[in-house]
Design a protein around this motif. Structure first.
Motif, PDB file in Angstrom:
ATOM      1  N   UNK A  73       0.828  -1.208   0.000  1.00 53.46           N
ATOM      2  CA  UNK A  73       0.000   0.000   0.000  1.00 53.46           C
ATOM      3  C   UNK A  73       0.862   1.257   0.000  1.00 53.46           C
ATOM      4  N   UNK A  74       1.900   1.242   0.839  1.00 50.51           N
ATOM      5  CA  UNK A  74       2.755   2.420   0.921  1.00 50.51           C
ATOM      6  C   UNK A  74       3.524   2.640  -0.373  1.00 50.51           C
ATOM      7  N   UNK A  75       4.011   1.583  -0.979  1.00 49.13           N
ATOM      8  CA  UNK A  75       4.733   1.716  -2.246  1.00 49.13           C
ATOM      9  C   UNK A  75       3.836   2.308  -3.328  1.00 49.13           C
ATOM     10  N   UNK A  76       2.609   1.846  -3.396  1.00 52.27           N
ATOM     11  CA  UNK A  76       1.674   2.372  -4.396  1.00 52.27           C
ATOM     12  C   UNK A  76       1.416   3.854  -4.173  1.00 52.27           C
ATOM     13  N   UNK A  77       1.287   4.258  -2.911  1.00 53.97           N
ATOM     14  CA  UNK A  77       1.052   5.662  -2.601  1.00 53.97           C
ATOM     15  C   UNK A  77       2.250   6.516  -3.015  1.00 53.97           C
ATOM     16  N   UNK A  78       3.442   6.029  -2.718  1.00 53.53           N
ATOM     17  CA  UNK A  78       4.661   6.774  -3.078  1.00 53.53           C
ATOM     18  C   UNK A  78       4.772   6.914  -4.599  1.00 53.53           C
ATOM     19  N   UNK A  79       4.591   5.821  -5.304  1.00 55.25           N
ATOM     20  CA  UNK A  79       4.658   5.874  -6.765  1.00 55.25           C
ATOM     21  C   UNK A  79       3.584   6.812  -7.317  1.00 55.25           C
ATOM     22  N   UNK A  80       2.443   6.846  -6.654  1.00 50.40           N
ATOM     23  CA  UNK A  80       1.326   7.665  -7.113  1.00 50.40           C
ATOM     24  C   UNK A  80       1.608   9.159  -7.138  1.00 50.40           C
ATOM     25  N   UNK A  81       2.542   9.638  -6.334  1.00 49.93           N
ATOM     26  CA  UNK A  81       2.826  11.079  -6.335  1.00 49.93           C
ATOM     27  C   UNK A  81       3.931  11.465  -7.312  1.00 49.93           C
ATOM     28  N   UNK A  82       4.663  10.490  -7.829  1.00 54.36           N
ATOM     29  CA  UNK A  82       5.829  10.832  -8.651  1.00 54.36           C
ATOM     30  C   UNK A  82       5.449  11.617  -9.908  1.00 54.36           C
ATOM     31  N   UNK A  83       4.370  11.249 -10.553  1.00 56.70           N
ATOM     32  CA  UNK A  83       3.983  11.957 -11.768  1.00 56.70           C
ATOM     33  C   UNK A  83       3.585  13.396 -11.448  1.00 56.70           C
ATOM     34  N   UNK A  84       2.862  13.586 -10.352  1.00 54.18           N
ATOM     35  CA  UNK A  84       2.447  14.940  -9.964  1.00 54.18           C
ATOM     36  C   UNK A  84       3.664  15.813  -9.637  1.00 54.18           C
ATOM     37  N   UNK A  85       4.666  15.233  -8.988  1.00 58.55           N
ATOM     38  CA  UNK A  85       5.876  15.993  -8.673  1.00 58.55           C
ATOM     39  C   UNK A  85       6.571  16.417  -9.964  1.00 58.55           C
ATOM     40  N   UNK A  86       6.778  15.459 -10.866  1.00 58.41           N
ATOM     41  CA  UNK A  86       7.452  15.770 -12.132  1.00 58.41           C
ATOM     42  C   UNK A  86       6.653  16.797 -12.944  1.00 58.41           C
ATOM     43  N   UNK A  87       5.342  16.678 -12.952  1.00 60.26           N
ATOM     44  CA  UNK A  87       4.532  17.627 -13.702  1.00 60.26           C
ATOM     45  C   UNK A  87       4.587  19.023 -13.093  1.00 60.26           C
ATOM     46  N   UNK A  88       4.759  19.139 -11.784  1.00 60.89           N
ATOM     47  CA  UNK A  88       4.928  20.453 -11.157  1.00 60.89           C
ATOM     48  C   UNK A  88       6.222  21.089 -11.648  1.00 60.89           C
ATOM     49  N   UNK A  89       7.279  20.286 -11.765  1.00 58.42           N
ATOM     50  CA  UNK A  89       8.541  20.824 -12.275  1.00 58.42           C
ATOM     51  C   UNK A  89       8.328  21.369 -13.684  1.00 58.42           C
ATOM     52  N   UNK A  90       7.637  20.601 -14.512  1.00 60.26           N
ATOM     53  CA  UNK A  90       7.413  21.031 -15.899  1.00 60.26           C
ATOM     54  C   UNK A  90       6.484  22.247 -15.969  1.00 60.26           C
ATOM     55  N   UNK A  91       5.453  22.277 -15.127  1.00 64.15           N
ATOM     56  CA  UNK A  91       4.533  23.418 -15.140  1.00 64.15           C
ATOM     57  C   UNK A  91       5.219  24.711 -14.722  1.00 64.15           C
ATOM     58  N   UNK A  92       6.292  24.591 -13.966  1.00 69.40           N
ATOM     59  CA  UNK A  92       7.025  25.787 -13.547  1.00 69.40           C
ATOM     60  C   UNK A  92       8.178  26.103 -14.494  1.00 69.40           C
ATOM     61  N   UNK A  93       8.208  25.436 -15.637  1.00 71.25           N
ATOM     62  CA  UNK A  93       9.177  25.768 -16.671  1.00 71.25           C
ATOM     63  C   UNK A  93      10.480  25.012 -16.610  1.00 71.25           C
ATOM     64  N   UNK A  94      10.574  24.012 -15.753  1.00 71.58           N
ATOM     65  CA  UNK A  94      11.811  23.263 -15.624  1.00 71.58           C
ATOM     66  C   UNK A  94      11.767  21.926 -16.319  1.00 71.58           C
TER      67      UNK A  94
END
Length: 164
Positions: free
Chosen positions: A60-81
Motif C-alpha cells: 500500500x505504501x509503495x503504491x502511494x509513493x509511486x502515485x505522487x511521482x507523476x504529480x511531482x514531475x509535472x509540477x517541475x514542468x509546469x514551472x518551466x523546468x
C-alpha cells in the motif's frame, strides 16, 4: 527556463525564483523513486510471523509513493523546468540510501522506512519553503497533501514496529 527551448513552459513566475522550487522538487522526486524501490524491495522480501500484515502495508505504501511521482514531475514542468530522465539521474540526486542486503529483519525494515519517510518529509518541507518564497501557490498547496501522506506512512510504520 528549460535548458532546451523546445521544452519551455509558460509561467508568470520568475525563473530565478523558481530554480529553488524546481531543484527541491527534483530532489523529492529522486527520493520518492528511491523510497518506492526500497519499499517494494522490503515488500518482496519481508518474512516472519507478521508477514501478511507487513506485506500488505508495504505494498500500500509503495503504491502511494509511486502515485505522487507523476504529480511531482509535472509540477517541475509546469514551472518551466525539466525533471529526471533516468535511474542514473535519480541516483545522482537521491538522499535516501538503497538497501541491497540479502536479508533485513522486519523490525529493521520498518525502522529504516520510518527514517526514510522522515527524510522525505524534510525534503517536502524544503519544497514548501521554496514555493512560498517564490510565490508558487500551486506547489505550496499540493505539497501539503504529499507531506500528510508521508506523515501517515511514518505513523503506520511507527505503530507497526512497536508490536514486533
Amino acid at each position: 527556463m528549460a535548458e532546451n527551448p523546445n521544452l519551455d513552459t509558460p509561467t508568470d513566475l520568475k525563473a530565478n525564483q523558481l530554480k529553488g522550487v524546481r531543484d527541491a522538487l527534483n530532489q523529492v522526486l529522486a527520493d520518492s523513486f528511491a523510497l518506492y524501490m526500497k519499499t517494494k524491495n522490503f515488500h518482496w522480501h519481508v518474512s516472519g510471523p507478521h508477514f501478511r500484515d507487513y506485506h500488505l502495508l508495504l505494498d500500500d505504501q509503495a503504491q502511494q509513493i509511486l502515485g505522487i511521482t507523476d504529480a511531482i514531475a509535472e509540477r517541475v514542468r509546469k514551472t518551466g523546468g525539466t525533471t529526471l530522465r533516468s535511474i542514473g539521474h535519480v541516483q545522482s540526486l537521491q538522499r535516501i540510501q538503497d538497501n541491497n542486503a540479502d536479508f533485513v529483519s522486519p523490525q529493521d525494515m520498518l525502522q529504516e522506512l520510518r527514517a526514510d519517510n522522515q527524510r522525505l518529509i524534510e525534503g517536502l518541507r524544503v519544497v514548501k519553503e521554496q514555493a512560498e518564497a517564490a510565490g508558487d501557490n500551486a506547489t505550496s498547496g499540493i505539497v501539503d497533501e504529499w507531506t500528510d501522506q508521508a506523515e501517515e506512512r511514518l505513523w503506520f510504520l511507527f505503530e507497526a514496529s512497536r508490536n514486533t
